[in-house]
Design an enzyme around this catalytic site. Sequence first.
Site, PDB file in Angstrom:
ATOM      1  N   GLY A 130      23.281  47.580  23.293  1.00 44.06           N
ATOM      2  CA  GLY A 130      23.101  46.340  22.535  1.00 44.06           C
ATOM      3  C   GLY A 130      23.770  45.224  23.313  1.00 44.06           C
ATOM      4  O   GLY A 130      23.163  44.617  24.195  1.00 44.06           O
ATOM      5  N   SER A 131      25.065  45.005  23.043  1.00 44.44           N
ATOM      6  CA  SER A 131      25.809  44.000  23.809  1.00 44.44           C
ATOM      7  C   SER A 131      25.891  44.396  25.280  1.00 44.44           C
ATOM      8  O   SER A 131      25.842  43.544  26.174  1.00 44.44           O
ATOM      9  CB  SER A 131      27.231  43.854  23.235  1.00 44.44           C
ATOM     10  OG  SER A 131      27.170  43.286  21.946  1.00 44.44           O
ATOM     11  N   GLN A 278      34.330  16.099  -7.342  1.00 45.56           N
ATOM     12  CA  GLN A 278      34.777  16.018  -5.950  1.00 45.56           C
ATOM     13  C   GLN A 278      34.710  17.383  -5.241  1.00 45.56           C
ATOM     14  O   GLN A 278      34.413  17.459  -4.044  1.00 45.56           O
ATOM     15  CB  GLN A 278      36.211  15.483  -5.894  1.00 45.56           C
ATOM     16  CG  GLN A 278      36.582  14.977  -4.532  1.00 45.56           C
ATOM     17  CD  GLN A 278      37.987  14.414  -4.499  1.00 45.56           C
ATOM     18  OE1 GLN A 278      38.919  14.977  -5.070  1.00 45.56           O
ATOM     19  NE2 GLN A 278      38.152  13.285  -3.866  1.00 45.56           N
ATOM     20  N   GLU A 363      19.857  38.134  19.992  1.00 43.44           N
ATOM     21  CA  GLU A 363      19.905  37.405  21.283  1.00 43.44           C
ATOM     22  C   GLU A 363      21.343  37.256  21.782  1.00 43.44           C
ATOM     23  O   GLU A 363      21.703  36.259  22.406  1.00 43.44           O
ATOM     24  CB  GLU A 363      19.162  36.076  21.194  1.00 43.44           C
ATOM     25  CG  GLU A 363      17.700  36.341  20.877  1.00 43.44           C
ATOM     26  CD  GLU A 363      16.722  35.323  21.372  1.00 43.44           C
ATOM     27  OE1 GLU A 363      17.070  34.532  22.253  1.00 43.44           O
ATOM     28  OE2 GLU A 363      15.584  35.356  20.878  1.00 43.44           O
TER      29      GLU A 363
HETATM   30  N1  COS Z   1      22.395  34.182  34.988  1.00 45.27           N
HETATM   31  C1  COS Z   1      22.208  34.769  36.198  1.00 45.27           C
HETATM   32  N2  COS Z   1      22.898  35.877  36.588  1.00 45.27           N
HETATM   33  C2  COS Z   1      23.777  36.394  35.711  1.00 45.27           C
HETATM   34  C3  COS Z   1      24.019  35.836  34.460  1.00 45.27           C
HETATM   35  C4  COS Z   1      23.280  34.677  34.097  1.00 45.27           C
HETATM   36  N3  COS Z   1      23.446  34.087  32.910  1.00 45.27           N
HETATM   37  N4  COS Z   1      24.958  36.574  33.809  1.00 45.27           N
HETATM   38  C5  COS Z   1      25.293  37.569  34.646  1.00 45.27           C
HETATM   39  N5  COS Z   1      24.588  37.456  35.788  1.00 45.27           N
HETATM   40  C6  COS Z   1      24.670  38.340  36.977  1.00 45.27           C
HETATM   41  C7  COS Z   1      26.097  38.418  37.499  1.00 45.27           C
HETATM   42  O1  COS Z   1      26.361  37.373  38.387  1.00 45.27           O
HETATM   43  C8  COS Z   1      26.104  39.766  38.156  1.00 45.27           C
HETATM   44  O2  COS Z   1      25.482  39.655  39.427  1.00 45.27           O
HETATM   45  P1  COS Z   1      26.030  40.487  40.699  1.00 45.27           P
HETATM   46  O3  COS Z   1      25.548  41.889  40.469  1.00 45.27           O
HETATM   47  O4  COS Z   1      25.408  39.831  41.865  1.00 45.27           O
HETATM   48  O5  COS Z   1      27.530  40.366  40.672  1.00 45.27           O
HETATM   49  C9  COS Z   1      25.182  40.605  37.284  1.00 45.27           C
HETATM   50  O6  COS Z   1      24.349  39.672  36.587  1.00 45.27           O
HETATM   51  C10 COS Z   1      25.956  41.451  36.296  1.00 45.27           C
HETATM   52  O7  COS Z   1      26.767  40.570  35.519  1.00 45.27           O
HETATM   53  P2  COS Z   1      28.032  41.063  34.688  1.00 45.27           P
HETATM   54  O8  COS Z   1      28.890  41.944  35.559  1.00 45.27           O
HETATM   55  O9  COS Z   1      28.660  39.862  34.041  1.00 45.27           O
HETATM   56  O10 COS Z   1      27.323  41.992  33.590  1.00 45.27           O
HETATM   57  P3  COS Z   1      27.916  42.773  32.373  1.00 45.27           P
HETATM   58  O11 COS Z   1      27.290  44.118  32.359  1.00 45.27           O
HETATM   59  O12 COS Z   1      29.408  42.646  32.322  1.00 45.27           O
HETATM   60  O13 COS Z   1      27.282  41.992  31.097  1.00 45.27           O
HETATM   61  C11 COS Z   1      26.986  40.309  29.406  1.00 45.27           C
HETATM   62  C12 COS Z   1      27.419  40.658  30.872  1.00 45.27           C
HETATM   63  C13 COS Z   1      27.901  40.895  28.358  1.00 45.27           C
HETATM   64  C14 COS Z   1      27.029  38.780  29.358  1.00 45.27           C
HETATM   65  C15 COS Z   1      25.537  40.799  29.191  1.00 45.27           C
HETATM   66  O14 COS Z   1      25.487  42.215  29.128  1.00 45.27           O
HETATM   67  C16 COS Z   1      24.926  40.243  27.904  1.00 45.27           C
HETATM   68  O15 COS Z   1      24.447  39.114  27.881  1.00 45.27           O
HETATM   69  N6  COS Z   1      24.905  41.038  26.827  1.00 45.27           N
HETATM   70  C17 COS Z   1      24.256  40.659  25.592  1.00 45.27           C
HETATM   71  C18 COS Z   1      22.850  41.125  25.613  1.00 45.27           C
HETATM   72  C19 COS Z   1      22.061  40.529  24.488  1.00 45.27           C
HETATM   73  O16 COS Z   1      22.026  39.330  24.314  1.00 45.27           O
HETATM   74  N7  COS Z   1      21.403  41.388  23.734  1.00 45.27           N
HETATM   75  C20 COS Z   1      20.646  40.943  22.611  1.00 45.27           C
HETATM   76  C21 COS Z   1      19.342  41.615  22.569  1.00 45.27           C
HETATM   77  S1  COS Z   1      18.119  40.805  23.412  1.00 45.27           S
HETATM   78  S2  COS Z   1      17.113  39.920  22.036  1.00 45.27           S
END
Ligand code: COS
Length: 383
Positions: A130-131, A278, A363
Site C-alpha cells: 500500500g504505502s 455564537q 493516492e
Molecule cells: N518523482 C520522481 N522520482 C521519484 C519520486 C518522484 N516524486 N519519488 C521517488 N522517486 C525516485 C527516487 O529518487 C528513487 O530513485 P533512485 O532509485 O534513482 O534513487 C526511487 O524513486 C525510489 O525512491 P524512494 O527510495 O524514496 O522510494 P521508497 O520505496 O522509499 O518510497 C514513497 C517512497 C513512500 C514516497 C512511495 O513508496 C509512495 O509514494 N508511497 C505511497 C504510494 C501510494 O500513493 N499509494 C496509493 C495507491 S495508488 S492510488
Amino acid sequence: MDYFLTEEQQMIVDTARQITEERIVPHRAELDEKHEFPRAILNDMAKADLFALPIPEEFGGFGGGCLNIVLALEQIGRGCVGIGTAFAASALGIYPILISGSQEMKDKYLPSVASGEKFAAFGLTEANAGSDASGIQTTAVLDGDEWVLNGTKQWITNGGEAQIYTVVAMTDRSKGARGASMFVVEEGDPGFSCGPKEKKMGIRASSTTELIFKDCRIPKDRLIGRQGTGFITVMKTLDSSRPGIAALGVGLAQGALDVAAAYAKQRVQFGKPIIAFQAVQHMLADMAIAVEASRALVYQAAKHIDAHPKDMSKVSSMCKVFATDSAMKVTTDAVQILAGYGFMSEYPVEKMMRDAKILQIYEGTNQIQRNVIGQELNKEYAK
Ligand code: COS
C-alpha cells in the site's frame, strides 16, 4: 474570493457545475445507496468534454493543465466524491501513458479516453503493498514477443468498468524500486479478470475491485517507457494526480458548508435560528476559513505545477494533505451542526462525511504525504 480565472477557466467551472447540479446532485443518494456505477452521468460528462481536460490537444484533448482539471474536480466533488473518484481515476489511469508512453502508445490510447468512449484505471496497490509502493509482488516476464503477468492488484478504482488499465509489475525483483515496470493491459486480454465490487464506507458510486492476472499475456509493445522505470512513472503519476484529490476535498468541504449554513439559518431552537448562536457561528466560520484556505492552496499549487512541471512533489503533497484533512474536519462539523438530522441519510452530510475519509487515505495516505514533504524539506535545507 475572486481567483481571477480566465474566460476559458470560468467556462470549465460553469460546465462542471451545471453537470453537478443537474445530473449529479439529484442522483447521488440513490447511486450511493445502490453502490451503482454512474455510467450515464459519466457519459454526459464526456459529451461536455470533461474527460478531454487532462489530455493534450494533439490527442483530441483540451490541452492538459493541472489547474483546468482541478477546477472541474472541485465542482464535481461538491456534488459527489464517488462520481468524482470514478472520473478522476480515468485521468489517473492514463497519466503513466502521458508521462512515459511512446508516441504510438499515446496515439493508440489517449483519443478514446479524451472522448470518454473508454475509461482507464491505474493498478498499483496490492494486499501487501500500500504505502510501500515498491513492495509489489506482481511479476511480468518476457516470453518471446509477449509479457506474461502474474499477481493480484487490490482496491483498484474503475476495476471492471475501465477498458484500459495501466499496471505496475516487477520485471527484476532483485533491483527493488528500479526493477518495476509499467504496462497497459486491456479489458479482454487473456488471463486478465476483475474481482467482485468491494463494499465500501463511502464513494459507493465508484467501482473498486481486484485486478487478477493469471498468466496474462500481452504484446511486448505494451511496456510503458523503458523496462525498470515503472516506479519513477508511478511517483510522477501520483504527483500529477494528487492535486485532483485535493480539489475533490475542496468541493466536498464547500458542499458540506453550504448545507450546514443553510440548515443553521432555518433550524429554530430556543426561539431563534441556530445561526444566531455564537457556538454555531464559530463552527461555520472555521469551516469557511478551511474551505477558502484549501481552495487558495490547491489553485496556487496547480498553477505552480503548470509552470514548473519538474518541481511538483512537495506542492502536490501539501495541497493533498491540507485540503483533504480540512474536508474531513468540515464534513464532520457539518454533521455536528445538523446533529440528529445530520446523522440521518435523508440529509446529504452523513454521505459527505463518509466520502471524506477516503480522501485522507487513497493516492497515498496523508502520513505518506507528510513523509514526501519532509524529505523534500530535508533536501532543500541541505543546500
Ligand atoms: N518523482 C520522481 N522520482 C521519484 C519520486 C518522484 N516524486 N519519488 C521517488 N522517486 C525516485 C527516487 O529518487 C528513487 O530513485 P533512485 O532509485 O534513482 O534513487 C526511487 O524513486 C525510489 O525512491 P524512494 O527510495 O524514496 O522510494 P521508497 O520505496 O522509499 O518510497 C514513497 C517512497 C513512500 C514516497 C512511495 O513508496 C509512495 O509514494 N508511497 C505511497 C504510494 C501510494 O500513493 N499509494 C496509493 C495507491 S495508488 S492510488
